[in-house]
Design an enzyme around this catalytic site. Structure first.
Site, PDB file in Angstrom:
ATOM      1  N   HIS A  19       0.866  -1.667  -0.042  1.00 45.06           N
ATOM      2  CA  HIS A  19      -0.261   0.253   0.223  1.00 45.06           C
ATOM      3  C   HIS A  19       0.977   0.822   0.151  1.00 45.06           C
ATOM      4  O   HIS A  19       0.640   2.273  -0.374  1.00 45.06           O
ATOM      5  CB  HIS A  19      -1.268  -0.009   1.207  1.00 45.06           C
ATOM      6  CG  HIS A  19      -2.263  -0.936   1.332  1.00 45.06           C
ATOM      7  ND1 HIS A  19      -3.479  -0.708   1.207  1.00 45.06           N
ATOM      8  CD2 HIS A  19      -1.948  -2.708   1.169  1.00 45.06           C
ATOM      9  CE1 HIS A  19      -3.908  -1.975   1.280  1.00 45.06           C
ATOM     10  NE2 HIS A  19      -3.234  -2.393   1.594  1.00 45.06           N
ATOM     11  N   ASP A 120      -6.748   5.741   2.862  1.00 41.04           N
ATOM     12  CA  ASP A 120      -6.428   4.721   1.840  1.00 41.04           C
ATOM     13  C   ASP A 120      -8.283   3.715   2.269  1.00 41.04           C
ATOM     14  O   ASP A 120      -9.037   4.254   3.425  1.00 41.04           O
ATOM     15  CB  ASP A 120      -5.484   3.366   3.130  1.00 41.04           C
ATOM     16  CG  ASP A 120      -5.086   1.874   2.225  1.00 41.04           C
ATOM     17  OD1 ASP A 120      -6.148   1.360   1.716  1.00 41.04           O
ATOM     18  OD2 ASP A 120      -4.387   1.882   1.585  1.00 41.04           O
TER      19      ASP A 120
END
Ligand code: UDP
Length: 462
Positions: A19, A120
């Site tokens: 990520h 996110d």
């Protein structure tokens, strides 16, 4: 572009390398577009950035900050056991709020206020907090559009009574008929060792991100058209910027900056190898192997007769260091090279590389696709299983390796992936990816729209 003092974007990725890396590419793109950026990691990942001072000097409008993930230093932080996830929700959420408040009331060592948050898709709390503080917020999904859409489709699958056993084929998922099984859903369905764990908690976190001002994706239009269409009905606006690393290369003339220490010694070895002769082997940043699996891979690769470059992270083996020691002793036998962390994108772009044995994380998939390298896909967890289905059955740019394999299967698959029968399909898809990220390609234009939208939304809030 001139730097605006009021346009200060805070990026907060989920604490896992898969990520953090695309978020870092997005951070550099935003800096290039003239925005001031603060990149927020957990302390654990912040401490692991290689040569932070050098990076800070190279990227003067990018500021790194960190926050606790609430776990003790010796905790293994396995992203799949649910502990890290829960700790962030329970501990980091309030620290995140305090941090935003300190920036915005001027008590954060003179840093300008945060005027936009990009969070996110894994958590809703940054959305709740940004909304409460009156800060615009966007979401970035580092998954494929398909996998994100699957999360949104879970309530429907539950309602239809379709989630019963791992091999069960799921029906009615738009764009995925006959291609998705229960076990292709996010891995949190199998998490059991966290008290009161309810997988719908996770789903609801992601569903809440549809409230944000827009969704940023690392994919491109025609690669995932049906899923992008579905997501565009869920989010206010979507911006597909993929492959994000190819896009970044078009905006940034200097080589890409790296967060982690890479072993570049393999590049000189690649220079000495014939065109499309080398198999690159890497299982990303979290997948672990048993010593038996490693031995089968090793023997299959050696027996294939092909040169190979193997990434063996120090924590790749669950147990059985002797196997790694045995392999490392043979490190210098000439036909192969072993490193603990490779400059993966550079490796994939090298002329000598002709195939990639991969766990099929989304970043690795896109990087290989963009470089035109066919894959042997050995998916283990999370989105990897459905990535692998799309690699082998939909885009036809690789082969899928089932669990329970032995060295002779590896040997056969390696030979077959290196025989260049997929070359045309792989090259065509790589060309399309390149076009999307190049000037006037859709990803390039979507990025320009994103910058305009971020700027407009900030200006209407101040
Ligand atoms: N990576 C790298 N060097 C390595 C192994 C991996 O730079 O030796 C990078 C790779 O380029 C990719 C990321 O780490 O961008 C891994 O992300 P991915 O989504 O493929 O897998 P994950 O680590 O999330 O399972």
């Amino acid at each position: 572009m001139e730097l605006s003092h009021t346009h200060h974007v805070l990026l907060f990725p989920f604490p896992a390398k898969g990520h953090i890396k695309p978020f870092f590419s997005l951070a550099q793109l935003l800096c290039n577009a003239g925005l001031r950026v603060t990149f927020l990691n957990t302390d654990h990942h912040h401490r692991r950035i290689h040569d932070l001072n050098r990076l800070a000097a190279q990227l003067p409008t990018l500021h790194f900050d960190s926050v606790s993930d609430g776990l003790p230093p010796d905790e293994p932080r396995n992203v799949f056991d649910g502990k890290l996830y829960e700790s962030i929700r329970q501990v980091t959420s309030s620290l995140f709020r305090e941090l935003l408040v300190s920036y915005n009331n001027g008590t954060s060592s003179g840093r300008p206020p945060i005027t936009c948050v990009i969070t996110d898709v894994m958590f809703r709390f940054p959305i709740d907090i940004a909304e409460e503080l009156g800060i615009p917020v966007f979401t970035f999904s580092t998954f494929s559009a398909r996998f994100l859409f699957l999360i949104f489709w879970i309530p429907k699958l539950l309602e239809d009574g379709q989630l019963r056993y791992p091999e069960q084929e799921l029906h009615g998922v738009p764009g995925a008929e006959g291609l998705i099984r229960w076990k292709d859903l996010p891995g949190f369905w199998s998490v059991e060792d966290v008290a009161d764990w309810d997988p719908m908690n996770f789903v609801n976190q992601t569903l809440a991100t549809s409230r944000s001002s827009g969704l940023i994706l690392n994919t491109f239009d025609e690669l995932e058209a049906p899923f992008l269409t579905s997501l565009s009905k869920i989010y206010k606006k979507i911006y597909s910027l993929g492959p994000i690393n190819s896009l970044l290369k078009n905006f940034q003339s200097q080589p890409q900056y790296n967060l982690w220490k890479e072993d570049h010694s393999c590049m000189a070895w690649l220079d000495s190898q014939p065109r499309k002769s080398v198999v690159f082997v890497s299982f990303g940043s979290v997948v672990k192997l048993t010593s038996r699996q490693l031995m089968e891979f090793w023997n299959g690769l050696v027996n294939s007769g092909m040169p190979f470059l193997l990434v063996l992270r120090s924590d790749v083996i669950e147990a059985g260091e002797e196997v790694v020691r045995e392999i490392m002793e043979r490190k210098a036998e000439g036909r192969w090279v072993i490193v603990s962390w490779a400059p993966q994108e550079e490796v994939l772009a090298h002329d000598a590389v002709g195939g990639f044995l991969t766990h099929s994380g989304w970043n690795s998939t896109l990087e290989s696709l963009a470089a035109g390298v066919p894959m042997i896909s050995w998916p283990q967890i999370g989105d990897q299983t459905s990535n692998s289905t799309w690699i082998s059955k939909v885009w036809r740019i690789g082969l899928q390796l089932e669990d329970g394999f032995d060295s002779s299967t590896i040997e056969t698959m390696v030979r077959s992936i290196m025989d260049q029968t997929m070359e045309k399909t792989v090259a065509e898809l790589a060309e399309r990816a390149k076009n999307r990220a190049s000037k006037n390609g859709t990803s390039y234009r979507n990025f320009q729209t994103l910058i305009q939208d971020i700027t407009n939304i900030i200006e209407t809030h101040i």
